[in-house]
Design a protein around this motif. Sequence first.
Motif, PDB file in Angstrom:
ATOM      1  N   VAL A 150      58.669 -72.309  46.462  1.00  0.00           N
ATOM      2  CA  VAL A 150      59.011 -72.196  45.181  1.00  0.00           C
ATOM      3  C   VAL A 150      58.141 -72.482  44.215  1.00  0.00           C
ATOM      4  O   VAL A 150      58.019 -71.951  43.030  1.00  0.00           O
ATOM      5  N   ALA A 151      57.083 -73.391  44.492  1.00  0.00           N
ATOM      6  CA  ALA A 151      56.117 -73.734  43.349  1.00  0.00           C
ATOM      7  C   ALA A 151      55.206 -72.562  43.353  1.00  0.00           C
ATOM      8  O   ALA A 151      54.555 -71.994  42.390  1.00  0.00           O
ATOM      9  N   SER A 152      54.984 -71.800  44.514  1.00  0.00           N
ATOM     10  CA  SER A 152      54.120 -70.546  44.525  1.00  0.00           C
ATOM     11  C   SER A 152      54.959 -69.303  43.595  1.00  0.00           C
ATOM     12  O   SER A 152      54.178 -68.735  43.024  1.00  0.00           O
ATOM     13  N   VAL A 153      56.172 -69.358  43.739  1.00  0.00           N
ATOM     14  CA  VAL A 153      56.817 -68.471  43.008  1.00  0.00           C
ATOM     15  C   VAL A 153      56.789 -68.503  41.538  1.00  0.00           C
ATOM     16  O   VAL A 153      56.542 -67.669  40.838  1.00  0.00           O
ATOM     17  N   PHE A 154      56.510 -69.828  41.025  1.00  0.00           N
ATOM     18  CA  PHE A 154      56.245 -70.147  39.769  1.00  0.00           C
ATOM     19  C   PHE A 154      54.951 -69.740  38.929  1.00  0.00           C
ATOM     20  O   PHE A 154      55.182 -68.978  37.987  1.00  0.00           O
ATOM     21  N   TYR A 155      54.002 -69.824  39.922  1.00  0.00           N
ATOM     22  CA  TYR A 155      52.905 -69.265  39.495  1.00  0.00           C
ATOM     23  C   TYR A 155      52.478 -67.763  39.602  1.00  0.00           C
ATOM     24  O   TYR A 155      51.446 -67.057  38.977  1.00  0.00           O
ATOM     25  N   THR A 156      52.930 -67.129  40.672  1.00  0.00           N
ATOM     26  CA  THR A 156      52.647 -65.899  41.054  1.00  0.00           C
ATOM     27  C   THR A 156      53.639 -64.938  40.263  1.00  0.00           C
ATOM     28  O   THR A 156      53.310 -63.698  40.008  1.00  0.00           O
ATOM     29  N   GLY A 160      50.693 -77.453  36.756  1.00  0.00           N
ATOM     30  CA  GLY A 160      51.292 -78.279  37.535  1.00  0.00           C
ATOM     31  C   GLY A 160      51.760 -77.810  38.767  1.00  0.00           C
ATOM     32  O   GLY A 160      51.885 -78.418  40.038  1.00  0.00           O
ATOM     33  N   SER A 161      52.298 -76.460  39.025  1.00  0.00           N
ATOM     34  CA  SER A 161      52.436 -75.809  40.145  1.00  0.00           C
ATOM     35  C   SER A 161      51.394 -75.555  41.194  1.00  0.00           C
ATOM     36  O   SER A 161      51.240 -75.835  42.387  1.00  0.00           O
ATOM     37  N   VAL A 162      50.088 -75.304  40.576  1.00  0.00           N
ATOM     38  CA  VAL A 162      49.171 -75.102  41.493  1.00  0.00           C
ATOM     39  C   VAL A 162      48.575 -76.169  42.078  1.00  0.00           C
ATOM     40  O   VAL A 162      48.334 -76.111  43.181  1.00  0.00           O
ATOM     41  N   PHE A 163      48.419 -77.348  41.497  1.00  0.00           N
ATOM     42  CA  PHE A 163      47.790 -78.408  42.025  1.00  0.00           C
ATOM     43  C   PHE A 163      48.587 -78.892  43.059  1.00  0.00           C
ATOM     44  O   PHE A 163      48.257 -79.720  44.125  1.00  0.00           O
ATOM     45  N   PHE A 164      50.176 -78.870  43.087  1.00  0.00           N
ATOM     46  CA  PHE A 164      51.127 -79.073  44.105  1.00  0.00           C
ATOM     47  C   PHE A 164      51.036 -78.615  45.259  1.00  0.00           C
ATOM     48  O   PHE A 164      51.087 -79.326  46.145  1.00  0.00           O
ATOM     49  N   SER A 180      50.825 -60.405  38.926  1.00  0.00           N
ATOM     50  CA  SER A 180      51.860 -60.198  39.309  1.00  0.00           C
ATOM     51  C   SER A 180      51.911 -58.753  40.279  1.00  0.00           C
ATOM     52  O   SER A 180      52.875 -58.759  41.363  1.00  0.00           O
ATOM     53  N   SER A 181      51.262 -57.708  40.015  1.00  0.00           N
ATOM     54  CA  SER A 181      51.478 -56.691  40.485  1.00  0.00           C
ATOM     55  C   SER A 181      50.842 -56.474  41.889  1.00  0.00           C
ATOM     56  O   SER A 181      51.055 -55.918  42.949  1.00  0.00           O
ATOM     57  N   ILE A 182      49.758 -57.502  42.225  1.00  0.00           N
ATOM     58  CA  ILE A 182      49.358 -57.659  43.505  1.00  0.00           C
ATOM     59  C   ILE A 182      50.536 -58.402  44.447  1.00  0.00           C
ATOM     60  O   ILE A 182      50.229 -58.407  45.971  1.00  0.00           O
ATOM     61  N   ILE A 183      51.401 -59.234  43.725  1.00  0.00           N
ATOM     62  CA  ILE A 183      52.373 -59.936  44.752  1.00  0.00           C
ATOM     63  C   ILE A 183      53.685 -59.291  44.726  1.00  0.00           C
ATOM     64  O   ILE A 183      54.367 -59.325  45.942  1.00  0.00           O
ATOM     65  N   THR A 184      54.322 -59.152  43.480  1.00  0.00           N
ATOM     66  CA  THR A 184      55.571 -59.051  43.562  1.00  0.00           C
ATOM     67  C   THR A 184      56.184 -57.582  44.195  1.00  0.00           C
ATOM     68  O   THR A 184      57.133 -57.613  44.773  1.00  0.00           O
ATOM     69  N   PRO A 185      55.618 -56.560  43.878  1.00  0.00           N
ATOM     70  CA  PRO A 185      56.238 -55.305  44.496  1.00  0.00           C
ATOM     71  C   PRO A 185      55.876 -55.388  45.897  1.00  0.00           C
ATOM     72  O   PRO A 185      57.131 -54.949  46.476  1.00  0.00           O
TER      73      PRO A 185
END
Length: 313
Positions: A273-279, A253-257, A74-79
């Motif tokens: 949207v799928a990327s937001v779910f797993y990141t 589910g989100s990664v495979f999509f 989360s810290s490598i993506i969200t900030p």
Amino acid sequence: MVTTNKTHVVGFSFSGITDDATLVPVLFIFFLKVYLVTFVGNVGMVILVLKTPNLHTPMYFFLGYLSVVDLICSSIITPKMLLDLLSIKKTISFTGCALQFFIFAAMAATEAFILSNMSYDRYVAICHPLHYASIMTKKKCWCLVLFSFTVGFMQSLVQTSCVFNLEFCGSNHIAHFYCDVPPLLKLSCSDTFICYMITTSIISSCGVGSFLTILVSYTFIVSSILHIKSSEGRRKAFSTCSAHLTSVSILFGSVFFVYLRSSTSDFGKQDKVASVFYTVIMPMLNPLIYSVRNQEVKKILRMASQRTQKPVH
């Protein structure tokens, strides 16, 4: 576009999470709250596991490392995503992009392996309860975690080397909110087929391999639970697995999509949207899921809450 020559860009720009300026304040506040909950939840879970003797078991050992992985992921993506929401120019250096992708890819694979370790732990606990202590030794748990991190970083090194050794001589605009394989491959002016096959093979091997381990484990688990005669016993057995199954379903589910599709598929809003779910969302959900769905953790949290609310005389 900033370039040093015709074949190598020195930086990239992101399209960001949205093009709608009216959504920016709402999204910023929402994702800021998500990140704060993620940080507090995962740090709290690690401290809880370390400080509570009742939780010094293999399942919580893995859960503690899952929280560490989620926090780093989360810290490598969200900030950076939050900063870009407030910025007109959403840029990142070439080295920064490579580093972001390297750490994220390593943590994503490590999380998949840790989840498969947790499924194996549940399999042993339910299917071989009398031999649980002798099978799930401290040494074996450390070996499983070390294997997860080692393979995670090794496969990430291969992917990063492959993607960032390509030539980028056209646009440097990444149609995403962080550095990832699908949009980066679309920017390259090299032949990306070999790189695409390598990254797809690695993601498939790690993702599908971990998923199959989980699937096989739960096949034996369900079979064992169905042989339990009392309904209360079956309910308790299923409840120990429900949190893990929820995490697995959302992540895979989100990664495979996003990843296991044709390289010619457009990277659109549904992929973001799928990327937001797993990141972003998944690292927040894991500690919440394991807190809400786990009776042991709920009991400890209630006791801690009662102690803090007790008046001082």
